[in-house]
Motif scaffolding. Structure first.
Motif, PDB file in Angstrom:
ATOM      1  N   PHE A 336     -53.138   8.895  -6.080  1.00 60.49           N
ATOM      2  CA  PHE A 336     -53.016  10.124  -5.306  1.00 60.49           C
ATOM      3  C   PHE A 336     -54.385  10.482  -4.767  1.00 60.49           C
ATOM      4  O   PHE A 336     -55.409  10.073  -5.307  1.00 60.49           O
ATOM      5  CB  PHE A 336     -52.383  11.263  -6.112  1.00 60.49           C
ATOM      6  CG  PHE A 336     -53.250  11.906  -7.173  1.00 60.49           C
ATOM      7  CD1 PHE A 336     -54.078  12.985  -6.864  1.00 60.49           C
ATOM      8  CD2 PHE A 336     -53.207  11.470  -8.485  1.00 60.49           C
ATOM      9  CE1 PHE A 336     -54.849  13.603  -7.839  1.00 60.49           C
ATOM     10  CE2 PHE A 336     -53.971  12.083  -9.471  1.00 60.49           C
ATOM     11  CZ  PHE A 336     -54.799  13.144  -9.149  1.00 60.49           C
ATOM     12  N   ILE A 367     -49.451  11.494  -2.487  1.00 63.20           N
ATOM     13  CA  ILE A 367     -49.086  10.570  -3.564  1.00 63.20           C
ATOM     14  C   ILE A 367     -48.384   9.349  -3.001  1.00 63.20           C
ATOM     15  O   ILE A 367     -47.539   9.466  -2.100  1.00 63.20           O
ATOM     16  CB  ILE A 367     -48.157  11.254  -4.586  1.00 63.20           C
ATOM     17  CG1 ILE A 367     -48.755  12.581  -5.058  1.00 63.20           C
ATOM     18  CG2 ILE A 367     -47.885  10.342  -5.778  1.00 63.20           C
ATOM     19  CD1 ILE A 367     -47.751  13.462  -5.787  1.00 63.20           C
ATOM     20  N   MET A 380     -41.896  12.138 -10.791  1.00 61.69           N
ATOM     21  CA  MET A 380     -43.312  12.399 -10.585  1.00 61.69           C
ATOM     22  C   MET A 380     -43.571  13.885 -10.842  1.00 61.69           C
ATOM     23  O   MET A 380     -43.022  14.739 -10.141  1.00 61.69           O
ATOM     24  CB  MET A 380     -43.736  12.037  -9.158  1.00 61.69           C
ATOM     25  CG  MET A 380     -43.607  10.556  -8.825  1.00 61.69           C
ATOM     26  SD  MET A 380     -44.372  10.109  -7.240  1.00 61.69           S
ATOM     27  CE  MET A 380     -43.354  11.002  -6.070  1.00 61.69           C
ATOM     28  N   VAL A 382     -46.198  16.895 -10.796  1.00 59.73           N
ATOM     29  CA  VAL A 382     -47.448  17.233 -10.116  1.00 59.73           C
ATOM     30  C   VAL A 382     -47.956  18.569 -10.640  1.00 59.73           C
ATOM     31  O   VAL A 382     -47.235  19.578 -10.623  1.00 59.73           O
ATOM     32  CB  VAL A 382     -47.240  17.320  -8.593  1.00 59.73           C
ATOM     33  CG1 VAL A 382     -48.566  17.584  -7.888  1.00 59.73           C
ATOM     34  CG2 VAL A 382     -46.599  16.034  -8.067  1.00 59.73           C
ATOM     35  N   VAL A 412     -51.247  14.028 -11.618  1.00 56.93           N
ATOM     36  CA  VAL A 412     -49.932  13.462 -11.304  1.00 56.93           C
ATOM     37  C   VAL A 412     -49.525  12.571 -12.466  1.00 56.93           C
ATOM     38  O   VAL A 412     -50.307  11.722 -12.913  1.00 56.93           O
ATOM     39  CB  VAL A 412     -49.952  12.650  -9.992  1.00 56.93           C
ATOM     40  CG1 VAL A 412     -48.600  11.985  -9.766  1.00 56.93           C
ATOM     41  CG2 VAL A 412     -50.303  13.550  -8.811  1.00 56.93           C
TER      42      VAL A 412
END
Length: 449
Positions: A336, A367, A380, A382, A412
């Motif tokens: 990321f 990302i 995912m 975040v 992340v």
């Protein structure tokens, strides 16, 4: 969650099928390499071995000053390193600083027969940065390049494979008229199509110029070399202070390359710290004379992009045509990237001020995660500024996302269906809303490991 699958990709895939047979014997991937000062051959060996491990076939050596000692020393190191490690190199002569082919031909002749010099169909490969508007005192640029480059070498029994970047020739894109007026070329490369123009505003990168250039090249029995890049941020002086969108530019281009299936791909760049799109090593000696570049590139490591580029290169060479086909070598691969400075920062202590195009920037975590074909249930997660701001579902292949960013630390994580953390990456620098120093729009790139 942003998907790379767009309606235009279906049409481009049809084009890819039509040109598949031509591309089968090509499909090599290069990286633009700015030839600058080097401290020794060890630095060249590191660049060459890293590039080879990534899956690159050659460096396109951007030469600005053919006779300068820093150039000749660096080329000696690079060719030694390439020969030691089974890697290839070719010249991309920078015609913004070189006046005529006669200025670079001695250097080309010195290395064209080197075992490490990249050949296509037994012909030494040559490119440029610009030069499409230079006629060298004759009636047209096409004739100028024919007479002062190709004909001179023909008299020596040499027939180079010439694939220049002639974006400056005067047309909006490479078309049938271009190939009529420039029969001297064996193909073309476009530098400018790698990012949106500032004047286009807040838009994603388009492949319309690449599609037109590829179709015109096919019709003329020429090749097309397509660029892929991350960002273009330059902050050197009043005439070199701009930002061309870099948020999800890199994964967008991955999908476009696979859909179009060009003959060659050139990554822009390996080490151009001045334009911030480097994916490899920046050696201190190369930028030692530019405090401005040091101010926005020192401690801004981009090598984590290689984690997602390597599987992309493999997919391209295998003829894969969609982003879903870019799968990791292991359980996952990812990175990321983010700007540690919000775009509305005042930058009171920077005499240059904000870069042109700053208004087009997005304050977000960007990302790219690659997952295997049998993936299910991976999320995912975040975190921005200490708060979880997104939980994003995933699919097999390339997953991309742009998530609004807050000041502070960034993280992340990849979470499997059972809630276990498969991998994670944490920011190397906090995001701030203002600064009293450099108005830095460069990216911090973090490996999800």
């Amino acid at each position: 969650m942003r998907s790379l699958h767009s309606s235009s990709f279906a049409a481009l895939s049809v084009l890819a099928c039509l040109v598949g047979r031509v591309n089968a014997e090509l499909k090599n991937v290069f990286a633009h390499y700015l030839v600058g000062g080097m401290s020794g051959v060890d630095e060249a060996v590191k660049d060459v071995t890293d590039a080879k491990a990534l899956g690159l076939d050659a460096f396109a050596l951007n030469v600005q000053q053919p006779t300068a000692p820093f150039t000749t020393d660096a080329l000696g190191f690079l060719f030694d390193a390439a020969n030691q490690n089974g890697f290839k190199l070719f010249f991309s002569f920078d015609m913004t600083t070189i006046n005529a082919p006669s200025d670079f031909l001695p250097l080309f002749n010195q290395y064209r027969g080197n075992a490490a010099y990249y050949q296509h169909d037994g012909r030494p490969f040559v490119s440029t940065f610009d030069g499409g508007a230079k006629s060298f005192g004759v009636s047209s640029p096409g004739q100028g390049w024919q007479q002062q480059f190709k004909d001179v070498l023909s008299d020596q029994g040499v027939n180079p494979f010439f694939v220049p970047d002639f974006d400056d020739y005067g047309g909006a894109t490479y078309d049938s008229a271009f190939f009529t007026n420039y029969p001297v070329v064996d193909g073309v490369f476009s530098w400018e199509s790698a990012w949106p123009q500032i004047t286009e505003g807040l838009v994603n990168v388009s492949d319309s110029k690449d599609q037109a250039g590829l179709q015109a090249a096919r019709a003329a029995n020429k090749v097309y070399m397509m660029p892929i890049s991350s960002v273009q941020f330059k902050h050197i002086d009043g005439g070199q202070n701009w930002y061309r969108i870099g948020e999800l530019n890199l994964p967008e281009r991955m999908g476009q390359v696979l859909a179009l299936q060009p003959d060659f791909v050139e990554i822009v760049s390996w080490n151009d710290a001045g334009e911030s799109h480097y994916i490899g090593n920046n050696w201190p000696k190369a930028i030692s004379g530019s405090p401005a570049i040091q101010a926005y590139s020192n401690d801004y490591d981009h090598t984590a992009w290689q984690a997602v580029l390597a599987p992309f290169i493999t997919a391209y060479k295998a003829g894969k045509t969609t982003a879903a086909d870019i799968t990791p070598f292991g359980e996952f691969a990812g990175a990321f990237w983010y700007r540690p400075l919000l775009k509305n920062a005042a930058c009171a202590g920077d005499s240059l001020g904000k870069p042109q195009g700053a208004e087009n920037a997005r304050d977000q975590i960007n990302i790219a995660v690659l997952l295997p074909s049998n993936t299910t249930g991976v999320t995912m997660r975040v975190t921005s500024g200490g708060n979880v701001v997104a939980n994003l579902s995933t699919t097999a292949g390339l997953n991309t996302a742009g998530v609004a960013i807050s000041t502070g630390a960034q993280k992340v994580e990849l979470i499997d269906a059972s809630g276990n953390i498969l991998g994670a990456g944490s920011s190397t620098q906090d995001v701030v809303a203002d600064t009293s120093s450099t108005c830095n729009f460069n990216y911090q790139v973090v490996h999800i490991a």
